[in-house]
Design an enzyme around this catalytic site. Structure first.
Site, short mmCIF file in Angstrom:
data_model
loop_
_atom_site.label_atom_id
_atom_site.label_comp_id
_atom_site.label_asym_id
_atom_site.label_seq_id
_atom_site.Cartn_x
_atom_site.Cartn_y
_atom_site.Cartn_z
N TYR A 69 36.06 44.18 41.39
CA TYR A 69 36.13 42.77 41.78
C TYR A 69 36.45 41.94 40.55
CZ TYR A 69 34.36 38.28 43.72
OH TYR A 69 34.22 36.99 44.13
N VAL B 173 39.08 40.30 51.27
CA VAL B 173 37.64 40.13 51.36
C VAL B 173 37.46 38.64 51.60
CG1 VAL B 173 35.41 40.38 50.25
CG2 VAL B 173 37.21 42.06 49.81
N THR C 27 29.34 35.24 48.13
CA THR C 27 29.13 34.44 49.33
C THR C 27 27.74 34.66 49.91
OG1 THR C 27 31.50 34.66 49.76
CG2 THR C 27 30.17 33.81 51.55
N LYS D 29 39.31 44.07 44.66
CA LYS D 29 39.33 42.71 45.19
C LYS D 29 39.83 41.81 44.07
CE LYS D 29 36.28 39.00 46.81
NZ LYS D 29 34.86 38.58 47.03
#
Length: 294
Positions: free
Chosen positions: A132, A202, A44, A160
């Site tokens: 992740y 997250v 992001t 995540k």
């Protein structure tokens, strides 16, 4: 171990450079909302388009501004193990509270390669590691059995999960138990994952609505499932519209519309396309704000 709401924070740009005035205001918004932490230099945050100098500087500036008021879990992943180790060591020296390690992209390593990659990074980290897993962007899926092996490492404490597969998430939680926490990598699966034993999210949406996401998670944790469900369903359309184009294109537009940053985004990403989707996104955000959501 990491739990609660971690905001995958955007990187504001102005005239081709990081706009730190806007960025620090965004950090203050997150701190005031009592999120557990922020994740700079993630997807992001447009990390693939940050230079090495910008990447290091952004992490340092985040740590300096936050001053331990919330956690800073910095993205230091790479598809080169050596580079990920170097980024990790630098972030650790700059005082982060944790690091986020994405699957190595493009290389398409085997499960053994993934295991050795993450183990090598964790061996060089002085802070806890959040794995992740996002196969949609990396073309490889970090399987629960591999995560179980990694959970034996003292520095690997969280994950995540962004497969979108609740079955895989259930298997993961059943295998790792309390060895590590599992957080949703998708806002729309925060509540379902909490019900399976997940510990938070997250979040992309929390860039604009941090208080709401914190309330969702805290309500569930306190046993107030009804309040958590209400927030989940009120935000359901936004959860979907936030991905009408590649993240972070929509959330960058939303933050710009609401005066938090310019709409500047770096190629190869482009600004949100005008049309019915953008109109629906703008109206949905406006309606939520009118309802008092923050």
């Amino acid at each position: 171990m990491f739990q609660g709401v971690f905001t995958a924070i955007i990187t504001p740009f102005r005239n081709g450079k990081i706009d730190y005035d806007s960025y620090f205001s965004l950090l203050d918004k997150q701190i005031q909302a009592r999120v557990s932490g922020v994740v700079p230099c993630g997807t992001t945050g447009e990390s693939p388009t940050l230079s090495h100098e910008e990447h290091a500087e952004l992490i340092r500036e985040t740590v300096k501004h936050v001053k331990k008021r919330i956690l800073v879990v910095a993205g230091t992943g790479s598809n080169s193990t050596r580079e990920a180790v170097e980024l990790t060591e630098a972030a650790c020296k700059d005082g982060v509270d944790g690091i986020l390690q994405v699957n190595p992209y493009y290389n398409k390593p085997t499960q053994e390669g993934l295991y050795l990659h993450f183990k090598e990074i964790a061996d060089h980290s002085s802070v806890p590691v959040m794995l992740y897993n996002i196969p949609g962007r990396t073309s490889v899926n970090l399987l629960p059995e591999t995560v179980l092996r990694l959970s034996e490492h003292p520095k690997i404490r969280s994950m995540k999960e962004a497969t979108g597969d609740l079955g895989q998430m259930s298997k993961l939680i059943s295998l790792v138990g309390d060895k590590m926490t599992v957080l949703s990598g998708d806002d729309n699966l925060t509540l379902p994952l909490l019900s399976l034993g997940g510990k938070g999210v997250v979040s992309v949406i929390s860039n604009l609505f941090p208080e709401s996401l914190v309330k969702l998670v805290e309500s569930f944790q306190k046993g107030d499932v009804t309040s958590a469900q209400k927030i989940h369903y009120d935000f359901l359309e936004l959860f979907a519209l936030a991905f009408i184009e590649t993240n972070p294109i929509p959330i960058k537009a939303v933050m710009s519309w609401n005066g938090f940053c310019s709409g500047e985004i770096r190629l190869p990403l482009t600004s949100l396309s005008a049309g019915p989707g953008a109109d629906r996104l703008k109206k949905t955000v406006s309606d939520l704000l009118a309802k008092g959501y923050k």
